[in-house]
Design a protein around this motif. Structure first.
Motif, PDB file in Angstrom:
ATOM      1  N   SER A  16      -6.234 -20.083  -0.661  1.00 40.48           N
ATOM      2  CA  SER A  16      -7.592 -20.396  -0.215  1.00 40.48           C
ATOM      3  C   SER A  16      -8.158 -21.636  -0.883  1.00 40.48           C
ATOM      4  O   SER A  16      -8.861 -22.431  -0.243  1.00 40.48           O
ATOM      5  CB  SER A  16      -8.516 -19.203  -0.476  1.00 40.48           C
ATOM      6  OG  SER A  16      -8.155 -18.098   0.323  1.00 40.48           O
ATOM      7  N   HIS A  20      -9.952 -24.854   1.132  1.00 41.91           N
ATOM      8  CA  HIS A  20     -11.376 -25.188   1.018  1.00 41.91           C
ATOM      9  C   HIS A  20     -11.590 -26.564   0.395  1.00 41.91           C
ATOM     10  O   HIS A  20     -12.487 -27.311   0.817  1.00 41.91           O
ATOM     11  CB  HIS A  20     -12.102 -24.097   0.224  1.00 41.91           C
ATOM     12  CG  HIS A  20     -12.359 -22.867   1.022  1.00 41.91           C
ATOM     13  ND1 HIS A  20     -13.493 -22.691   1.788  1.00 41.91           N
ATOM     14  CD2 HIS A  20     -11.603 -21.744   1.211  1.00 41.91           C
ATOM     15  CE1 HIS A  20     -13.443 -21.516   2.400  1.00 41.91           C
ATOM     16  NE2 HIS A  20     -12.305 -20.926   2.065  1.00 41.91           N
ATOM     17  N   ASN A  62     -15.658 -16.022  -1.415  1.00 40.25           N
ATOM     18  CA  ASN A  62     -14.895 -15.106  -0.576  1.00 40.25           C
ATOM     19  C   ASN A  62     -14.612 -13.849  -1.385  1.00 40.25           C
ATOM     20  O   ASN A  62     -14.533 -13.885  -2.614  1.00 40.25           O
ATOM     21  CB  ASN A  62     -13.579 -15.739  -0.130  1.00 40.25           C
ATOM     22  CG  ASN A  62     -13.785 -16.860   0.868  1.00 40.25           C
ATOM     23  OD1 ASN A  62     -13.334 -17.974   0.661  1.00 40.25           O
ATOM     24  ND2 ASN A  62     -14.471 -16.580   1.958  1.00 40.25           N
ATOM     25  N   LYS A  68     -13.824  -5.594  -0.372  1.00 35.20           N
ATOM     26  CA  LYS A  68     -14.552  -5.944   0.841  1.00 35.20           C
ATOM     27  C   LYS A  68     -15.543  -4.864   1.270  1.00 35.20           C
ATOM     28  O   LYS A  68     -16.669  -5.163   1.684  1.00 35.20           O
ATOM     29  CB  LYS A  68     -13.572  -6.220   1.981  1.00 35.20           C
ATOM     30  CG  LYS A  68     -12.700  -7.447   1.786  1.00 35.20           C
ATOM     31  CD  LYS A  68     -11.766  -7.622   2.972  1.00 35.20           C
ATOM     32  CE  LYS A  68     -10.813  -8.778   2.776  1.00 35.20           C
ATOM     33  NZ  LYS A  68      -9.925  -8.964   3.950  1.00 35.20           N
ATOM     34  N   ASN A  89     -16.026 -10.390   3.758  1.00 31.68           N
ATOM     35  CA  ASN A  89     -15.100 -11.204   2.973  1.00 31.68           C
ATOM     36  C   ASN A  89     -15.709 -12.540   2.577  1.00 31.68           C
ATOM     37  O   ASN A  89     -15.047 -13.360   1.949  1.00 31.68           O
ATOM     38  CB  ASN A  89     -13.784 -11.433   3.730  1.00 31.68           C
ATOM     39  CG  ASN A  89     -13.937 -12.439   4.859  1.00 31.68           C
ATOM     40  OD1 ASN A  89     -15.030 -12.605   5.421  1.00 31.68           O
ATOM     41  ND2 ASN A  89     -12.855 -13.113   5.217  1.00 31.68           N
ATOM     42  N   THR A  90     -16.976 -12.739   2.949  1.00 29.96           N
ATOM     43  CA  THR A  90     -17.661 -13.998   2.666  1.00 29.96           C
ATOM     44  C   THR A  90     -19.098 -13.689   2.261  1.00 29.96           C
ATOM     45  O   THR A  90     -19.810 -13.005   2.994  1.00 29.96           O
ATOM     46  CB  THR A  90     -17.657 -14.916   3.902  1.00 29.96           C
ATOM     47  OG1 THR A  90     -16.299 -15.168   4.285  1.00 29.96           O
ATOM     48  CG2 THR A  90     -18.357 -16.225   3.636  1.00 29.96           C
ATOM     49  N   THR A 103     -15.350 -13.211   8.107  1.00 28.49           N
ATOM     50  CA  THR A 103     -14.742 -14.284   8.890  1.00 28.49           C
ATOM     51  C   THR A 103     -13.337 -13.925   9.349  1.00 28.49           C
ATOM     52  O   THR A 103     -12.755 -14.645  10.156  1.00 28.49           O
ATOM     53  CB  THR A 103     -14.719 -15.606   8.109  1.00 28.49           C
ATOM     54  OG1 THR A 103     -13.891 -15.469   6.948  1.00 28.49           O
ATOM     55  CG2 THR A 103     -16.126 -16.001   7.682  1.00 28.49           C
ATOM     56  N   GLN A 250     -10.025 -18.101   9.595  1.00 26.34           N
ATOM     57  CA  GLN A 250     -11.027 -17.421   8.778  1.00 26.34           C
ATOM     58  C   GLN A 250     -11.517 -18.346   7.673  1.00 26.34           C
ATOM     59  O   GLN A 250     -12.685 -18.298   7.281  1.00 26.34           O
ATOM     60  CB  GLN A 250     -10.496 -16.099   8.207  1.00 26.34           C
ATOM     61  CG  GLN A 250      -9.401 -16.191   7.167  1.00 26.34           C
ATOM     62  CD  GLN A 250      -9.883 -16.519   5.771  1.00 26.34           C
ATOM     63  OE1 GLN A 250     -11.027 -16.258   5.435  1.00 26.34           O
ATOM     64  NE2 GLN A 250      -9.007 -17.095   4.959  1.00 26.34           N
ATOM     65  N   ALA A 254     -15.333 -19.516   7.095  1.00 21.09           N
ATOM     66  CA  ALA A 254     -15.991 -19.313   5.806  1.00 21.09           C
ATOM     67  C   ALA A 254     -16.562 -20.623   5.277  1.00 21.09           C
ATOM     68  O   ALA A 254     -17.702 -20.668   4.785  1.00 21.09           O
ATOM     69  CB  ALA A 254     -15.011 -18.712   4.801  1.00 21.09           C
ATOM     70  N   PHE A 258     -20.383 -21.520   4.257  1.00 22.04           N
ATOM     71  CA  PHE A 258     -20.743 -21.987   2.917  1.00 22.04           C
ATOM     72  C   PHE A 258     -21.469 -23.327   2.939  1.00 22.04           C
ATOM     73  O   PHE A 258     -22.436 -23.552   2.214  1.00 22.04           O
ATOM     74  CB  PHE A 258     -19.491 -22.148   2.043  1.00 22.04           C
ATOM     75  CG  PHE A 258     -18.801 -20.876   1.665  1.00 22.04           C
ATOM     76  CD1 PHE A 258     -19.508 -19.731   1.338  1.00 22.04           C
ATOM     77  CD2 PHE A 258     -17.405 -20.822   1.624  1.00 22.04           C
ATOM     78  CE1 PHE A 258     -18.861 -18.557   0.976  1.00 22.04           C
ATOM     79  CE2 PHE A 258     -16.750 -19.663   1.253  1.00 22.04           C
ATOM     80  CZ  PHE A 258     -17.472 -18.527   0.936  1.00 22.04           C
TER      81      PHE A 258
END
Length: 282
Positions: A16, A20, A62, A68, A89-90, A103, A250, A254, A258
């Motif tokens: 991840s 990002h 996340n 979750k 999850n976000t 997401t 996803q 996310a 953000f």
């Protein structure tokens, strides 16, 4: 500076951060993305960690396994999140409160539409009723699946997901071991939401001798990208969607939550594979 992170257990191998940071670079943003692993944080507590993040300048985080569902109970959901989808999850930290989103279910729908266009899912058999299975099942609901069949070795967990889907007006049923072969043969689509197929759990969750009449398959596993399940399905002439699509979309969803930015998914895909060509194979 856009300060982001991931809260979960045993997350050191997550990809991840690089996604990002890359998306931020595409938008001209300086992004940091920290792994907040409960395995290495002393006396970890979810609400305490979220509060610390909110107070130390994180725009959002996340949340992954196994937090979750707990996070969903603590956080006000965004409007697009189905009420019955009991996980997030976000998490976005705002002055007027924390907002939660999932997401995964939106990302699954985007991945499906990218791969299969406007084709309806039809009748779908899904193996696995855990966190990602909850999201993909709601994604199937959003895509207009005719019927969602759920199988899980933990029958109680599978029945619980079916009840959750039914409460959301989805046509869903649990499939036991005795009826599994018939369900595989009768399905238009097959989904794997179990760990089977991961590098550390090799194998195929379905009996490949039953392949041939299905139209499409999806494997949530993306390490490796080309799993034994997907290879067998492709060999039988079935269209496949890899787990990378869920990870990718996803993540884009996310990041957009953000940052407020809009991401060109095709350009982001090219940038990601140019930077990380090994992602094609996992």
């Amino acid at each position: 500076m856009l300060k982001l992170g991931l809260i979960g257990k045993g997350i050191s191998r997550s990809q991840s951060a690089r996604l990002h940071v890359l998306l931020g670079r595409m938008c001209g943003m300086d992004v940091t993305y920290d792994y907040l692993d409960s395995d290495v944080i002393k006396d970890f507590d979810l609400i305490k960690q979220l509060t610390t993040c909110a107070e130390t300048g994180y725009a959002g985080v996340n949340v992954t396994h196994p937090y979750k569902t707990s996070a969903r109970k603590l956080i006000t959901p965004r409007k697009r999140l189905p009420e019955a989808l009991g996980s997030v999850n976000t998490v976005v930290f705002r002055e007027d409160g924390w907002r939660g989103d999932n997401t995964d279910f939106v990302g699954f729908m985007r991945g499906y539409q990218k791969q299969f266009g406007d084709a309806k899912p039809g009748t779908v058999l899904q193996m696995g009723a855990g966190g990602v299975g909850l999201a993909t099942a709601f994604g199937l609901r959003g895509l207009g699946a005719d019927k969602i069949l759920i199988h899980d070795k933990d029958a109680a967990r599978g029945e619980e997901l079916v009840a959750t889907l039914a409460a959301a007006n989805a046509n869903a049923a649990f499939v036991g071991e005795d009826d599994l072969s018939d369900a595989v043969r009768a399905s238009d689509g097959l989904i794997n939401c179990t760990p089977v197929g991961m590098n550390q759990y090799p194998g195929c969750p379905f009996d490949t001798d039953l392949f041939g009449g299905q139209k499409w398959v999806f494997d949530a596993v993306y390490t490796p990208v080309q799993t034994a399940f997907l290879r067998a399905a492709a060999k039988s002439g079935i269209d496949v969607m890899t787990g990378f699509e869920l990870f990718f979309f996803q993540g884009i969803e996310a990041f957009e939550v953000f940052s407020g930015a809009e991401i060109d998914a095709d350009a982001a895909r090219d940038e990601y594979f140019n930077a990380y060509p090994e992602a094609l194979t996992g």
